[in-house]
Design a protein around this motif. Sequence first.
Motif, PDB file in Angstrom:
ATOM      1  N   LEU A   1       0.834  -1.199   0.000  1.00 44.21           N
ATOM      2  CA  LEU A   1       0.000   0.000   0.000  1.00 44.21           C
ATOM      3  C   LEU A   1       0.874   1.257   0.000  1.00 44.21           C
ATOM      4  O   LEU A   1       1.825   1.366   0.777  1.00 44.21           O
ATOM      5  CB  LEU A   1      -0.908   0.000   1.240  1.00 44.21           C
ATOM      6  N   PHE A   2       0.509   2.196  -0.881  1.00 48.34           N
ATOM      7  CA  PHE A   2       1.113   3.517  -0.884  1.00 48.34           C
ATOM      8  C   PHE A   2       0.058   4.483  -0.332  1.00 48.34           C
ATOM      9  O   PHE A   2      -0.837   4.919  -1.076  1.00 48.34           O
ATOM     10  CB  PHE A   2       1.531   3.930  -2.295  1.00 48.34           C
ATOM     11  N   PRO A   3       0.088   4.789   0.965  1.00 53.88           N
ATOM     12  CA  PRO A   3      -0.949   5.652   1.560  1.00 53.88           C
ATOM     13  C   PRO A   3      -1.027   6.988   0.819  1.00 53.88           C
ATOM     14  O   PRO A   3      -0.038   7.693   0.690  1.00 53.88           O
ATOM     15  CB  PRO A   3      -0.462   5.831   3.006  1.00 53.88           C
ATOM     16  N   THR A   4      -2.218   7.318   0.372  1.00 53.99           N
ATOM     17  CA  THR A   4      -2.378   8.461  -0.528  1.00 53.99           C
ATOM     18  C   THR A   4      -3.608   9.277  -0.152  1.00 53.99           C
ATOM     19  O   THR A   4      -4.666   8.714   0.178  1.00 53.99           O
ATOM     20  CB  THR A   4      -2.528   7.979  -1.996  1.00 53.99           C
ATOM     21  N   LYS A   5      -3.472  10.581  -0.263  1.00 50.23           N
ATOM     22  CA  LYS A   5      -4.613  11.477  -0.108  1.00 50.23           C
ATOM     23  C   LYS A   5      -5.386  11.464  -1.422  1.00 50.23           C
ATOM     24  O   LYS A   5      -4.834  11.751  -2.485  1.00 50.23           O
ATOM     25  CB  LYS A   5      -4.133  12.884   0.212  1.00 50.23           C
ATOM     26  N   VAL A   6      -6.663  11.130  -1.382  1.00 51.28           N
ATOM     27  CA  VAL A   6      -7.429  10.933  -2.610  1.00 51.28           C
ATOM     28  C   VAL A   6      -8.517  11.985  -2.805  1.00 51.28           C
ATOM     29  O   VAL A   6      -9.324  11.886  -3.737  1.00 51.28           O
ATOM     30  CB  VAL A   6      -8.051   9.524  -2.653  1.00 51.28           C
ATOM     31  N   GLN A   7      -8.554  13.004  -1.950  1.00 57.09           N
ATOM     32  CA  GLN A   7      -9.606  14.013  -2.067  1.00 57.09           C
ATOM     33  C   GLN A   7      -9.114  15.312  -1.434  1.00 57.09           C
ATOM     34  O   GLN A   7      -8.388  15.302  -0.452  1.00 57.09           O
ATOM     35  CB  GLN A   7     -10.887  13.529  -1.367  1.00 57.09           C
ATOM     36  N   GLY A   8      -9.498  16.434  -2.064  1.00 58.73           N
ATOM     37  CA  GLY A   8      -9.168  17.727  -1.488  1.00 58.73           C
ATOM     38  C   GLY A   8      -7.892  18.314  -2.055  1.00 58.73           C
ATOM     39  O   GLY A   8      -7.282  17.788  -2.997  1.00 58.73           O
ATOM     40  N   GLU A   9      -7.483  19.403  -1.469  1.00 54.00           N
ATOM     41  CA  GLU A   9      -6.326  20.141  -1.965  1.00 54.00           C
ATOM     42  C   GLU A   9      -5.053  19.298  -1.811  1.00 54.00           C
ATOM     43  O   GLU A   9      -4.797  18.701  -0.778  1.00 54.00           O
ATOM     44  CB  GLU A   9      -6.177  21.457  -1.189  1.00 54.00           C
ATOM     45  N   GLY A  10      -4.270  19.246  -2.876  1.00 53.46           N
ATOM     46  CA  GLY A  10      -3.011  18.506  -2.870  1.00 53.46           C
ATOM     47  C   GLY A  10      -3.163  17.025  -3.153  1.00 53.46           C
ATOM     48  O   GLY A  10      -2.164  16.302  -3.224  1.00 53.46           O
ATOM     49  N   ALA A  11      -4.414  16.544  -3.344  1.00 51.33           N
ATOM     50  CA  ALA A  11      -4.620  15.109  -3.557  1.00 51.33           C
ATOM     51  C   ALA A  11      -4.013  14.649  -4.882  1.00 51.33           C
ATOM     52  O   ALA A  11      -3.385  13.595  -4.955  1.00 51.33           O
ATOM     53  CB  ALA A  11      -6.114  14.780  -3.514  1.00 51.33           C
ATOM     54  N   SER A  12      -4.215  15.425  -5.931  1.00 51.44           N
ATOM     55  CA  SER A  12      -3.702  15.012  -7.244  1.00 51.44           C
ATOM     56  C   SER A  12      -2.185  14.895  -7.227  1.00 51.44           C
ATOM     57  O   SER A  12      -1.611  13.959  -7.793  1.00 51.44           O
ATOM     58  CB  SER A  12      -4.153  16.004  -8.320  1.00 51.44           C
TER      59      SER A  12
ATOM     60  N   ILE B   1     -18.523  14.528  -8.375  1.00 51.12           N
ATOM     61  CA  ILE B   1     -17.457  14.885  -9.302  1.00 51.12           C
ATOM     62  C   ILE B   1     -16.387  15.710  -8.607  1.00 51.12           C
ATOM     63  O   ILE B   1     -15.198  15.611  -8.918  1.00 51.12           O
ATOM     64  CB  ILE B   1     -18.024  15.636 -10.526  1.00 51.12           C
ATOM     65  N   GLU B   2     -16.829  16.505  -7.582  1.00 51.11           N
ATOM     66  CA  GLU B   2     -15.840  17.274  -6.814  1.00 51.11           C
ATOM     67  C   GLU B   2     -14.964  16.351  -5.991  1.00 51.11           C
ATOM     68  O   GLU B   2     -13.754  16.575  -5.870  1.00 51.11           O
ATOM     69  CB  GLU B   2     -16.544  18.287  -5.902  1.00 51.11           C
ATOM     70  N   ASP B   3     -15.559  15.287  -5.432  1.00 46.99           N
ATOM     71  CA  ASP B   3     -14.785  14.346  -4.619  1.00 46.99           C
ATOM     72  C   ASP B   3     -13.765  13.587  -5.469  1.00 46.99           C
ATOM     73  O   ASP B   3     -12.665  13.270  -5.006  1.00 46.99           O
ATOM     74  CB  ASP B   3     -15.715  13.352  -3.933  1.00 46.99           C
ATOM     75  N   LEU B   4     -14.165  13.271  -6.694  1.00 35.59           N
ATOM     76  CA  LEU B   4     -13.295  12.473  -7.574  1.00 35.59           C
ATOM     77  C   LEU B   4     -12.354  13.327  -8.413  1.00 35.59           C
ATOM     78  O   LEU B   4     -11.598  12.798  -9.221  1.00 35.59           O
ATOM     79  CB  LEU B   4     -14.153  11.620  -8.526  1.00 35.59           C
ATOM     80  N   TRP B   5     -12.400  14.658  -8.220  1.00 31.90           N
ATOM     81  CA  TRP B   5     -11.723  15.533  -9.176  1.00 31.90           C
ATOM     82  C   TRP B   5     -10.207  15.342  -9.211  1.00 31.90           C
ATOM     83  O   TRP B   5      -9.569  15.599 -10.224  1.00 31.90           O
ATOM     84  CB  TRP B   5     -12.056  16.994  -8.879  1.00 31.90           C
ATOM     85  N   ALA B   6      -9.591  14.902  -8.124  1.00 31.00           N
ATOM     86  CA  ALA B   6      -8.136  14.709  -8.119  1.00 31.00           C
ATOM     87  C   ALA B   6      -7.702  13.759  -9.240  1.00 31.00           C
ATOM     88  O   ALA B   6      -6.605  13.891  -9.794  1.00 31.00           O
ATOM     89  CB  ALA B   6      -7.679  14.157  -6.765  1.00 31.00           C
ATOM     90  N   PHE B   7      -8.592  12.811  -9.608  1.00 28.46           N
ATOM     91  CA  PHE B   7      -8.251  11.837 -10.642  1.00 28.46           C
ATOM     92  C   PHE B   7      -8.571  12.352 -12.042  1.00 28.46           C
ATOM     93  O   PHE B   7      -8.436  11.617 -13.020  1.00 28.46           O
ATOM     94  CB  PHE B   7      -8.976  10.514 -10.379  1.00 28.46           C
TER      95      PHE B   7
END
Length: 442
Positions: free
Chosen positions: A167-178, A206-212
């Motif tokens: 596992l690569f722990p990753t921020k998946v939502q919000g500022e800096g997620a991308s 769509i806002e929650d998924l926007w990092a992707f």
Amino acid sequence: MSDYLSVSSLTRYLKLKFDRDPYLERVYLTGQVSNFRKRPAHQYFSLKDDKAVIQATMWASQFKKLGFDLEEGMQLNVIGRVQLYEPGGSYSIIIEKAEPDGLGALAVQFEQLKKKLTAAGYFAAEHKQSLPQFVKKIGVVTSPSGAVIRDIITTVSRRFPGVEILLFPTKVQGEGASQDVARNIALANERSDLDLLIVGRGGGSIEDLWAFNEEVVVEAIFASHLPVISSVGHETDTTLADFAADRRAATPTAAAELATPVTKADLLTRLSEHKNRAYQAVSRQIRQKQERLGKLAHSVVFRQPERLYDRQTQQLDRLTAAMTAAVQQQYRVSLQAERLLNQRLRSLGLTEKISRYQEQIMQLNRLLMSKANSLYEAKAARLEKAQSALLSLDTKRIVARGYALIHKDEKLIVSTKTVKKGDRLQAELRDGQLEVEVKDVK
């Protein structure tokens, strides 16, 4: 004249009216973008409908937050305030917020970025990598606290126990997620022990998924040398990461199934079937070979092996006899031909003719030597005479005896006709040269 207002007074009055009117302080307006040309900072364009046009201004700080690209002809819903510009006497709307009419800003931004990345080749089929059939270690870029990693671990453990999951722990939502997603994809590609990479998160807006949907994530997936499975959102959700990935899974469970296309039980069953088929095939081959060996062992050939080459021995004897007869016949023919040739040579008297010709050759050689000596002596005398004549004509010898050679323009003077008074001549003497001028010609 006191009843007349100046232009500036009237304009100032109108501006106060505009500024104090509560209905113009916050205006909700819809219109079509016209005369738009992107500028480095503040943006100036028009909003129009089929009956009227209003000038619009968007300051650089608001334009940077827009989230999508303005385009000519785009229908916009804007919020702003109306103001009057005194020096020009014109009014305009200062836009504080804008979004496309009928679609959200993120939806428009999604389509614009998708079009851009498609044209750049990020989603092209020829760049897709095939997934490995068997994996030892799978990397997962997702949140450590979400259901995604639990579903993947459960499915992989059930389908193929023994496969490791990193596992690569990753921020998946919000500022800096991308940026975090892209960074962990690059980090996974630095390892040499991974066979596959799953990138995903659970469902949401769509806002929650926007990092992707960010370009930095698409570029990281495209640059990955590890095959990438994207599992973002629910089955109906689609992100740009899904288009860039080598395979797209509707759920984390589906992603785990794609990563382990063959279960351990299926593999063991298949290996057992292959083993049985191989055993049966080898056994059948052994039986066939044993049967053939038994037949051969009892055949006449093995009991009387000389019968294998009886026919060849007879054929060899026939060929040997035929070859011997042919050689003897050829020898007799050649011997008879030799005798005939000897008889013909003796009848021609070649020995006497050869002796006579040799005597003639010797006489001709003596005559040739005599003629050659005479010719050589005559040529030598002639050469000596020519050498003496040449020496007598040598100008250096003539000059050495006290004579001079006169030249004009590097040409020898042999007649007074080629010289006139005043000409400058050169007189070549034994020990040098004189420059002379002609005083008279006689």
